[in-house]
Design a protein around this motif. Structure first.
Motif, PDB file in Angstrom:
ATOM      1  N   ASP A  73     149.729  34.536  46.782  1.00 13.57           N
ATOM      2  CA  ASP A  73     150.061  35.943  47.293  1.00 13.57           C
ATOM      3  C   ASP A  73     150.068  37.017  45.961  1.00 13.57           C
ATOM      4  OD1 ASP A  73     149.934  35.362  49.568  1.00 13.57           O
ATOM      5  OD2 ASP A  73     151.982  35.129  49.766  1.00 13.57           O
ATOM      6  N   PHE A  74     149.810  38.190  46.022  1.00 11.61           N
ATOM      7  CA  PHE A  74     149.889  39.021  44.946  1.00 11.61           C
ATOM      8  C   PHE A  74     151.326  39.686  45.000  1.00 11.61           C
ATOM      9  CE2 PHE A  74     145.032  40.259  44.159  1.00 11.61           C
ATOM     10  CZ  PHE A  74     144.640  38.698  43.890  1.00 11.61           C
ATOM     11  N   LYS A  75     151.805  40.125  43.886  1.00 11.31           N
ATOM     12  CA  LYS A  75     152.820  40.907  43.909  1.00 11.31           C
ATOM     13  C   LYS A  75     152.175  42.322  43.915  1.00 11.31           C
ATOM     14  CE  LYS A  75     155.408  37.484  41.082  1.00 11.31           C
ATOM     15  NZ  LYS A  75     155.974  36.994  42.071  1.00 11.31           N
ATOM     16  N   PRO A  76     153.169  43.261  44.675  1.00  7.13           N
ATOM     17  CA  PRO A  76     152.743  44.671  44.945  1.00  7.13           C
ATOM     18  C   PRO A  76     152.816  45.556  43.700  1.00  7.13           C
ATOM     19  CG  PRO A  76     154.703  44.191  45.971  1.00  7.13           C
ATOM     20  CD  PRO A  76     154.552  42.680  45.342  1.00  7.13           C
ATOM     21  N   GLY A  77     153.496  45.144  42.523  1.00  8.90           N
ATOM     22  CA  GLY A  77     153.630  45.865  41.496  1.00  8.90           C
ATOM     23  C   GLY A  77     152.496  46.687  40.996  1.00  8.90           C
ATOM     24  N   GLY A  78     151.188  46.119  40.882  1.00  9.99           N
ATOM     25  CA  GLY A  78     149.978  46.921  40.335  1.00  9.99           C
ATOM     26  C   GLY A  78     149.753  47.932  41.430  1.00  9.99           C
ATOM     27  N   ALA A  79     149.640  47.417  42.512  1.00 11.02           N
ATOM     28  CA  ALA A  79     149.291  48.198  43.846  1.00 11.02           C
ATOM     29  C   ALA A  79     150.149  49.550  43.816  1.00 11.02           C
ATOM     30  CB  ALA A  79     149.174  47.608  45.028  1.00 11.02           C
ATOM     31  N   ALA A  80     151.430  49.397  43.505  1.00  7.09           N
ATOM     32  CA  ALA A  80     152.323  50.414  43.556  1.00  7.09           C
ATOM     33  C   ALA A  80     152.095  51.436  42.389  1.00  7.09           C
ATOM     34  CB  ALA A  80     153.813  49.881  43.381  1.00  7.09           C
ATOM     35  N   LEU A  81     151.814  50.791  41.355  1.00  3.93           N
ATOM     36  CA  LEU A  81     151.263  51.463  40.022  1.00  3.93           C
ATOM     37  C   LEU A  81     150.342  52.626  40.376  1.00  3.93           C
ATOM     38  CD1 LEU A  81     151.884  52.341  36.946  1.00  3.93           C
ATOM     39  CD2 LEU A  81     150.541  50.217  36.452  1.00  3.93           C
ATOM     40  N   ALA A  82     149.183  51.810  40.924  1.00  6.62           N
ATOM     41  CA  ALA A  82     147.808  52.606  41.314  1.00  6.62           C
ATOM     42  C   ALA A  82     148.141  53.710  42.082  1.00  6.62           C
ATOM     43  CB  ALA A  82     146.871  51.476  41.954  1.00  6.62           C
ATOM     44  N   ILE A  83     148.847  53.436  43.084  1.00  3.41           N
ATOM     45  CA  ILE A  83     149.318  54.405  44.120  1.00  3.41           C
ATOM     46  C   ILE A  83     150.307  55.424  43.592  1.00  3.41           C
ATOM     47  CG2 ILE A  83     150.692  55.040  46.369  1.00  3.41           C
ATOM     48  CD1 ILE A  83     149.874  52.118  47.133  1.00  3.41           C
ATOM     49  N   PRO A 100     142.149  54.227  40.641  1.00  5.94           N
ATOM     50  CA  PRO A 100     141.745  53.207  41.470  1.00  5.94           C
ATOM     51  C   PRO A 100     141.995  51.847  41.091  1.00  5.94           C
ATOM     52  CG  PRO A 100     140.111  54.430  40.062  1.00  5.94           C
ATOM     53  CD  PRO A 100     141.457  55.057  39.826  1.00  5.94           C
ATOM     54  N   VAL A 101     142.024  50.837  41.648  1.00  8.25           N
ATOM     55  CA  VAL A 101     141.995  49.520  41.332  1.00  8.25           C
ATOM     56  C   VAL A 101     140.665  48.692  41.191  1.00  8.25           C
ATOM     57  CG1 VAL A 101     142.726  47.132  41.952  1.00  8.25           C
ATOM     58  CG2 VAL A 101     144.264  49.313  42.102  1.00  8.25           C
ATOM     59  N   ILE A 102     140.190  48.048  40.144  1.00 10.66           N
ATOM     60  CA  ILE A 102     138.785  47.442  40.138  1.00 10.66           C
ATOM     61  C   ILE A 102     139.203  45.998  40.238  1.00 10.66           C
ATOM     62  CG2 ILE A 102     136.840  46.923  38.831  1.00 10.66           C
ATOM     63  CD1 ILE A 102     136.975  49.728  37.806  1.00 10.66           C
ATOM     64  N   PRO A 103     138.850  45.450  41.417  1.00  6.28           N
ATOM     65  CA  PRO A 103     139.306  43.929  41.471  1.00  6.28           C
ATOM     66  C   PRO A 103     138.369  43.075  40.845  1.00  6.28           C
ATOM     67  CG  PRO A 103     138.188  44.766  43.612  1.00  6.28           C
ATOM     68  CD  PRO A 103     138.272  46.106  42.604  1.00  6.28           C
ATOM     69  N   ALA A 104     139.026  41.916  40.385  1.00 10.44           N
ATOM     70  CA  ALA A 104     138.253  41.156  39.582  1.00 10.44           C
ATOM     71  C   ALA A 104     138.712  39.798  39.842  1.00 10.44           C
ATOM     72  CB  ALA A 104     138.519  41.236  38.171  1.00 10.44           C
ATOM     73  N   ALA A 105     138.045  38.676  39.765  1.00 10.21           N
ATOM     74  CA  ALA A 105     138.096  37.526  40.189  1.00 10.21           C
ATOM     75  C   ALA A 105     137.672  36.468  39.307  1.00 10.21           C
ATOM     76  CB  ALA A 105     137.193  36.834  41.364  1.00 10.21           C
ATOM     77  N   ILE A 106     138.698  35.792  38.512  1.00 12.10           N
ATOM     78  CA  ILE A 106     138.665  34.870  37.363  1.00 12.10           C
ATOM     79  C   ILE A 106     138.192  33.594  37.856  1.00 12.10           C
ATOM     80  CG2 ILE A 106     139.524  33.829  35.262  1.00 12.10           C
ATOM     81  CD1 ILE A 106     141.235  36.179  35.152  1.00 12.10           C
TER      82      ILE A 106
END
Length: 164
Positions: free
Chosen positions: A72-82, A87-93
């Motif tokens: 699961d993702f922690k919501p900190g990055g999403a909260a920062l973007a909001i 915008p958030v650029i999703p990236a899959a490694i």
């Protein structure tokens, strides 16, 4: 052109408490510290970077995978973007776990394949919470991962817990 300015968020408790590691990540990755202990001592750094036009890279799982499956993702990055309105650029490694599993201090021998796949920029919807935005970002990253796994690693693979 912005990639040369990219700053990467890394765990303060590991990368910034020992001067050789701190020097390494600052020199190679233009890193900034992220507090994993909840202290929020460095919490304004990412916001200041974004507001000054510096793109940042954060790892929303909060650490390296222990078994090769997406957590699961922690919501900190999403909260920062909001909060900053970016915008958030999703990236899959893909292949990162296979090339350097958690616990190793050096990658596997040879040149294990690793690929990064980028999705379209995402913006939080009106009234969307950080938790919900984070879940939507995770779903996009998982889709990118699943869609491109075979072309990067040339074998079938799991995307997350419980996947066959």
């Amino acid at each position: 052109s912005q990639a040369r300015l990219l700053s990467t968020g890394v765990a303060f408790d590991y990368w910034f408490t020992h001067w050789p590691r701190r020097w390494l990540v600052r020199s190679l990755f233009n890193a900034f510290p992220i507090d994993r202990d909840g202290s929020r001592k460095h919490s304004g750094t990412s916001r200041r970077l974004l507001r000054s036009g510096v793109p940042i890279l954060v790892f929303p799982e909060g650490g390296r995978q222990t078994d090769g499956r997406m957590k699961d993702f922690k919501p900190g990055g999403a909260a920062l973007a909001i909060g900053v309105g970016v915008p958030v650029i999703p990236a899959a490694i893909i292949g990162g776990y296979e090339a350097m599993p958690k616990g190793r201090s050096w990658p596997e021998k040879g040149r294990p394949p690793v690929g990064v796949v980028f999705g379209e920029p995402m913006i939080a919807e009106e009234g969307e919470s950080a938790v919900d935005f984070s879940a939507r970002i995770r779903e996009c990253v998982k889709t990118l991962y699943d869609q491109h796994y075979d072309e990067v690693l040339a074998t079938g693979g799991p995307g997350e817990e419980g996947a066959e």
